[in-house]
Design an enzyme around this catalytic site. Structure first.
Site, mmCIF file in Angstrom:
data_model
loop_
_atom_site.group_PDB
_atom_site.id
_atom_site.type_symbol
_atom_site.label_atom_id
_atom_site.label_comp_id
_atom_site.label_asym_id
_atom_site.label_seq_id
_atom_site.Cartn_x
_atom_site.Cartn_y
_atom_site.Cartn_z
ATOM 1 C CB ILE A 167 -1.220 0.045 1.227
ATOM 2 C CG1 ILE A 167 -0.461 0.152 2.446
ATOM 3 C CG2 ILE A 167 -1.659 -1.095 1.195
ATOM 4 C CD1 ILE A 167 -1.438 0.483 3.450
ATOM 5 C CG ASP A 197 5.417 -7.010 5.498
ATOM 6 O OD1 ASP A 197 5.632 -5.861 5.108
ATOM 7 O OD2 ASP A 197 6.215 -7.780 5.188
ATOM 8 N NE ARG A 208 9.399 -3.693 3.959
ATOM 9 C CZ ARG A 208 10.309 -4.452 3.617
ATOM 10 N NH1 ARG A 208 11.460 -3.837 3.187
ATOM 11 N NH2 ARG A 208 10.790 -5.451 4.500
ATOM 12 C CD GLU A 209 3.689 -8.828 1.937
ATOM 13 O OE1 GLU A 209 2.854 -9.543 1.300
ATOM 14 O OE2 GLU A 209 4.631 -9.134 2.444
ATOM 15 C CG MET A 210 -2.131 -6.651 2.469
ATOM 16 S SD MET A 210 -3.282 -8.085 2.478
ATOM 17 C CE MET A 210 -3.267 -8.938 0.998
#
Lengths: 253, 372
Positions: free
Chosen positions: B107, B148, B150-152
């Site tokens: 995101i 995470d 750097r993910e969701m």
């Protein structure tokens, strides 16, 4: 009154027999057997990346050692008890002195209790199992991997490592020995008194001496001439497969 | 007077804003019994006989409703903080559930450390998931990307609330797992559903499968180039032993041995110097540093870029790397050795690898985005 007493005795006897029968469950007739394999070089525990002096004067370490064992049996005067069809001994996680002493442990549950006089081990994949392919097995089964199409066979033993032929510290010669096919299969019979006790974890210590695989009677595998072999050169393949049986022994025997 | 009107206005605005939240909260707090039947029906996996048996956890048997719920969750950005990223953002079905980006993009454009790997046949992975093998099961794996950063970048408590408030999900969770109230939606159930869907990502109907495993005469025969590529892939020259050696690691019907290896893509002075320790970061063993999962080569034509960090854009680059012998390290896999690779060899190998493309898989309607 007498009739009542007799009936009571019969009833108690029945209960007694029934409860004694209950004790004879599978768990009480079997125990767990752990085959604990220690990889050594010249009898000393060996771990991955540990340098050893090779017979040629080279300095060598291995970073992968795998061995299939199959059709494992416990033997006594009346029976040969099959206890394990196949297992993949993987020493790649053995990377320090502590784990080298422990080695790789193969736990076999539900081994019938009793006194046995020998342990029989197939080194490699038995021809019967070697006729199968990974498609025949579930994903985590040892025979779901380690198959070499060119041979139509599993790779029964993997020795991979690196060497510095000068005996120094630059180990940049890559060593790869993959042994397979039905000809690579052999059986060993390790005689001793093995008592499998009910409900116990019974341990048998075994040793695989890499030195005995790579050297024999003053001869050693010429790693400079043959740094790699995939069961194609008889002088390498035969040397390794014929040495293997004498390299697997009962520990402390 | 004006002062009083202002107070009245702000009080009203405050109350209205509160009532908005309360409405949402009340939806959860009311926690009304879900009106739906729970009649679980087993989902039958369609596994070609040449693939291994899949091992399904006893506490998460596949059901039709469970797989369908998992498919919805997989494609739904509701799992992310700002509802922009779903699992499918990095695992695109048309690319065999891989990512066209070199590194994962989360995101707000946050960049991850590794390439999002293809999920094809992920249900057969038994030696640990992710590139570094740090989790054992798909259920555990699905927990991680949600939190995470750097993910969701979401947290599971919030996801559970969002799912419980949703107009459809409570009913779907009821049908899949028999819950009675929205408040019973948990991260464990959500990840069980995602894992169920992921176990249906089975590919075994490529041209190679049809010709070699199924003996399907309608599939034709290998071309001369494909056959030459097949020999290069599987066989070695008996005297010089020089060969690409692909099948040492990418073997069996899954075209992977599920192991972790250093394939020599990183130049380091010592085992301590790998910028990404990979498997070693998980095992904490020095000799495992720089080792990564051997990925399957099924659908490899579709899953570029390649390697754990997506450094190679094409299969030609990959083959050039392997023919060079890679960078030496003490734990360089012993099967990574330099070999001669002519232009013809390269093309033949690539033609062979393209035989592993399974269009039935990537076009399977049961695996597509249900929101489209």
């Amino acid at each position: 009154m007498k009739k009542f007493t007799i009936l009571t005795i019969i009833l108690l006897a029945f209960i007694g027999i029934a409860s004694s029968c209950e004790k004879n469950t599978d768990d009480n007739e079997t125990g767990t057997l752990s085959l604990q394999f220690q990889l050594t070089y010249g009898g000393e525990p060996l771990h991955m990346f540990e340098r050893f002096n090779y017979a040629s004067g080279a300095s060598v370490f291995i970073d992968r050692f795998n061995l299939f064992i199959s059709d494992v049996k416990l033997v006594n005067s009346t029976t040969k008890q099959s206890i394990k069809d196949v297992a993949w001994l993987d020493f790649s996680g053995i990377q320090d002195k502590t784990t080298a002493k422990t080695g790789v442990r193969l736990e076999i549950p539900k081994v019938p209790v009793g006194q046995y006089s020998a342990l029989e081990i197939g080194l490699g994949v038995s021809p019967e199992l070697n006729a199968t392919t990974p498609s025949n097995y579930s994903a985590s089964h040892p025979l779901a991997n380690n198959y070499w199409e060119q041979w139509n066979s599993y790779i029964s033993m993997v020795i991979e490592g690196k060497a510095d032929l000068t005996g120094g510290t630059t180990h940049n010669l890559i060593l790869t020995y993959h042994v397979g096919t039905n000809d690579a299969y052999s059986r060993i019979n390790l005689e001793d008194n093995f008592l499998i006790k009910s409900g116990k974890n019974n341990v048998i210590l075994l040793e695989i001496d890499l030195k005995k695989i790579l050297t024999k009677e003053g001869q050693h595998l010429d790693i400079e001439r043959f740094p790699r072999d995939h069961s194609t050169r008889p002088e390498v393949f035969d040397f390794l497969r014929l040495n293997l049986p004498s390299a697997v022994v009962l520990k402390n025997k | 007077m004006k002062y009083n009107i202002n107070i009245l206005f702000f009080t009203l605005a405050f109350l209205l804003s509160c009532s908005g939240d309360e409405l949402v909260m009340n939806d959860v707090l009311k926690d009304q019994k879900i009106e739906a039947a729970y009649t679980p029906e087993a989902y039958q996996l369609n596994i070609p006989k040449w693939l291994p048996e899949m091992e399904i956890p006893a506490d998460n048997p596949l059901t039709k409703a469970g797989v369908e719920l998992g498919r919805h969750l997989f494609y739904d950005p509701i799992l992310s903080l700002d509802s922009t990223i779903s699992c499918a953002s990095c695992h695109l079905p048309e690319l065999s559930f891989a990512d066209p980006n070199r590194l994962g993009v989360g995101i707000g454009g946050a960049i991850g450390d590794r390439h999002a790997m293809s999920l094809v046949n992920v249900g057969f992975y038994t030696k640990g998931l992710f590139w570094d093998g740090r989790v054992k099961t798909l259920e555990e794996q699905a927990l991680m990307p949600i939190e995470d950063h750097r993910e969701m970048n979401e947290n599971w408590k919030q996801v559970e609330k969002k799912l419980a408030r949703h107009p459809n999900y409570p009913k779907m969770f009821r049908e899949a797992f028999g819950i009675e109230y929205p408040s019973q939606i948990t991260k464990e159930l959500a990840t069980k559903a995602i894992a169920q869907f992921e176990r249906t990502l089975i590919s075994g109907e490529s041209r190679f499968d049809k010709i070699v495993f199924a003996n399907d005469l309608d599939a034709g025969f290998l071309t001369d180039s494909e056959e030459r590529g097949r020999v290069l892939y599987f066989f070695e020259e008996s005297q010089v032993l020089e060969h690409p050696g692909c099948s040492h690691c990418h073997n069996g019907p899954l075209f992977t041995d599920n192991a972790f290896r250093n394939n020599g893509i990183e130049s380091v002075n010592s085992l301590k110097d790998f910028p990404d320790k990979g498997f070693g970061g998980f095992t904490k063993q020095l000799g495992d540093n720089g080792k990564f999962r051997v990925p399957t080569l099924r659908n490899i034509e579709l899953t570029a870029p390649y390697m754990h960090d997506g450094r190679f854009q094409t299969l030609e680059e990959v083959l050039d790397h392997y023919s060079s012998g890679g960078h030496f390290a003490e734990n360089l896999d012993a099967n990574i050795l330099p070999f001669t690779l002519s232009a013809r060899d390269k093309q033949d190998l690539i033609n062979f690898l393209k035989m592993l493309t399974d269009t039935n898989f990537v076009n399977n309607p049961d695996l597509q985005n249900p929101f489209k």
